[in-house]
Structures are given as C-alpha cells and as structure tokens.
Design a protein around this motif. Structure first.
Motif, PDB file in Angstrom:
ATOM      1  N   TYR A 179       0.851  -1.182   0.000  1.00 60.71           N
ATOM      2  CA  TYR A 179       0.000   0.000   0.000  1.00 60.71           C
ATOM      3  C   TYR A 179       0.891   1.237   0.000  1.00 60.71           C
ATOM      4  N   TYR A 189      -6.372   3.761   6.903  1.00 65.34           N
ATOM      5  CA  TYR A 189      -7.465   3.973   5.954  1.00 65.34           C
ATOM      6  C   TYR A 189      -8.672   3.103   6.314  1.00 65.34           C
ATOM      7  N   GLU A 220      -4.386  -1.709  -9.211  1.00 58.95           N
ATOM      8  CA  GLU A 220      -5.807  -1.802  -8.891  1.00 58.95           C
ATOM      9  C   GLU A 220      -6.113  -3.138  -8.221  1.00 58.95           C
ATOM     10  N   ASN A 244     -12.902   0.429  -2.705  1.00 60.97           N
ATOM     11  CA  ASN A 244     -12.709   1.867  -2.754  1.00 60.97           C
ATOM     12  C   ASN A 244     -11.298   2.299  -2.408  1.00 60.97           C
ATOM     13  N   SER A 245     -10.396   1.334  -2.157  1.00 61.44           N
ATOM     14  CA  SER A 245      -9.028   1.683  -1.810  1.00 61.44           C
ATOM     15  C   SER A 245      -8.308   2.296  -3.006  1.00 61.44           C
ATOM     16  N   ILE A 246      -7.316   3.139  -2.713  1.00 56.63           N
ATOM     17  CA  ILE A 246      -6.496   3.690  -3.795  1.00 56.63           C
ATOM     18  C   ILE A 246      -5.611   2.591  -4.371  1.00 56.63           C
ATOM     19  N   ARG A 247      -4.994   2.854  -5.494  1.00 52.81           N
ATOM     20  CA  ARG A 247      -4.160   1.843  -6.143  1.00 52.81           C
ATOM     21  C   ARG A 247      -2.900   1.570  -5.332  1.00 52.81           C
TER      22      ARG A 247
END
Length: 271
Positions: A179, A189, A220, A244-247
């Motif tokens: 992450y 997060y 992704e 919905n997490s960022i890449r």
C-alpha cells in the motif's frame, strides 16, 4: 459298599429289569466296556504310527538309491587373440598437479604489541601463495599440469519471460505489492473508511473477515473474495472498503510489474 461296582452286568440287569432294553441307556451301558477298550486300542495304534513315522520315513528314504551326481567336465578355454604390434599404447597417466604454496589464514586475534612474536604475511607474500587450511610448501621443480579442461566458461541462463496474465503468489516474487506509505497507512485507511453494519451492532457480531484479492499490474485491486466471513453485513462492508481503496504499488518479478494474489484480514470490533 467300597467294592460295589454298579457297572457290572448283574447290576445292569437288576436296574433295567422289566424295562425296554432295545435301545437307550441299556445299550450304551452294555457296550461301554468294549467301546472303551476299542478306543484305547485304536488311539494307541495312531499314536505309535505318528511317533515312529519320521523313523520309518528315513528308513524308506535310505533304501532308495540316490541319483548319480554329475561329474565335473573340464572346459578348455581358447587362447587370447594375438596383440597387434601396430596398436598404439594407452595414453600415460597424467601426474597429479604440483603442490602450490599455501599460507594458513587463521581468524584474527587481537593481542598487545609486546606479545606478538611474528609478523603477519604481507600483501606481496600473499600474492605468491594460495590461502589454505594449513601451511604447505610447494614443489618448485614439478611440471605445470592443467588439471581442468580448457573451454568456455559457464553460460548465464537467459532471463525467464514474465507472463503478463499469470497470477503470482505473494511469497514467490522478488518484490511484494504494498500500500502506498506502507501497511500502517492501509490500516489507518480501514479505520476511517469502515462503517460498522447496524445488524452486526445489534447482534454484537465481532471478529475477523478474511479476504483475498489480486493486485493488478497498475495497482488496482480486483477479484475481491471473502474466504471466511462473519455475516451480518460485515463481509459486504469489508469488500466495499477494499474496492474503494487507492491503487497499490504492484509486485515486481524480473524487473516488470506482475499480477499478485494477496490475502488479508479485517478486524471488526465494537468499542
């Protein structure tokens, strides 16, 4: 009374007087003496036959003449073929390689200068010697023999091509996906994004939801699946926050980003 024998025929006749003597106990008692004698006789005969059977068998076997043994025949071997004088002799055995000067390299021991009796080997001396386990003096008069065959050195294997569609395991690649900012940031997060489902709150459902997903080459998260859930809406909430997490930073194999399967658990706890 001590001499009374109720098995005598006189007593047998008295007991069975005016009774049916054609069958039953009368016949059994009348013939018991002879039957006992016959059984004892036949038993003795069978026992004697079985006892002396090995001896009888050995006597019968000794009476049969044994077959004549085959006599050893003399085998005459043909003389070896003559040696062709034009045949070249076998190559001579190469002598072992000559000894090379070796200087023992013991582990360093720190001592005061006063206790040091000998100087350590200098760099110039080490250039002329081959380090070994102990000091060995070489043979300066020996011939130089190359023990190993001369040829091409070991070839380097070509780089393994990376399959773009293959999904690699988390522990079998060069660099694992991560992450952005590290897993500490990821759990921060999760703490902010997770909304505890009302049904789970009412039923006091707490525990861990185990999930698996694939980190694509562009970072992704896809193929998000619950491998072991809690129910009451917690499984759906865990999938939602991952979706919905960022890449992420993708995994690297042979210098190229690859698809990597990742396993994680999200803990649901009521404060």
């Amino acid at each position: 009374m001590s001499k009374l024998d109720i098995f005598r025929k006189e007593w047998l006749e008295v007991v069975f007087a005016d009774k049916n003597k054609a069958y039953g106990a009368y016949q059994l008692r009348k013939g018991s003496a002879s039957n006992t004698a016959k059984a004892l006789l036949w038993g003795s005969v069978v026992f004697l036959v079985m006892f002396f059977a090995p001896k009888i068998y050995s006597l019968i076997k000794g009476a049969i003449p044994e077959e004549e043994q085959l006599k050893a025949q003399e085998v005459v071997l043909a003389p070896p073929p003559p040696v062709n004088p034009e045949t070249p002799p076998p190559p001579p055995v190469e002598p072992p390689p000559p000894k090379v000067d070796q200087v023992k390299m013991p582990p360093p021991i720190v001592k005061p200068d006063i206790e040091v009796n000998e100087e350590p080997p200098t760099v110039e001396k080490l250039k002329e010697a081959d380090p070994g386990q102990k000091d060995i003096k070489g043979d300066p008069t020996a011939d130089i023999v190359i023990a190993e065959p001369v040829g091409e050195g070991p070839k380097r294997e070509a780089a393994v091509a990376v399959d773009d569609n293959k999904i690699y395991d988390f522990v079998s690649i060069e660099k694992q996906p991560d992450y952005p900012g590290g897993m500490k940031k990821f759990y921060e997060y999760l703490g902010k994004a997770i909304k505890y489902p009302p049904m789970a709150q009412e039923n006091n459902v707490q525990g861990k939801v185990y999930l698996s997903f694939v980190v694509e080459r562009n970072g992704e998260l896809t193929d998000i699946q619950v491998t072991r859930g809690l129910g009451s809406g917690t499984d759906e909430e865990a999938k939602r926050v991952l979706k919905n997490s960022i890449r992420w930073v993708p995994g690297i194999q042979n210098g190229k980003p690859v698809r990597v399967k990742y396993n994680i658990n999200i803990n649901f706890t009521l404060n």
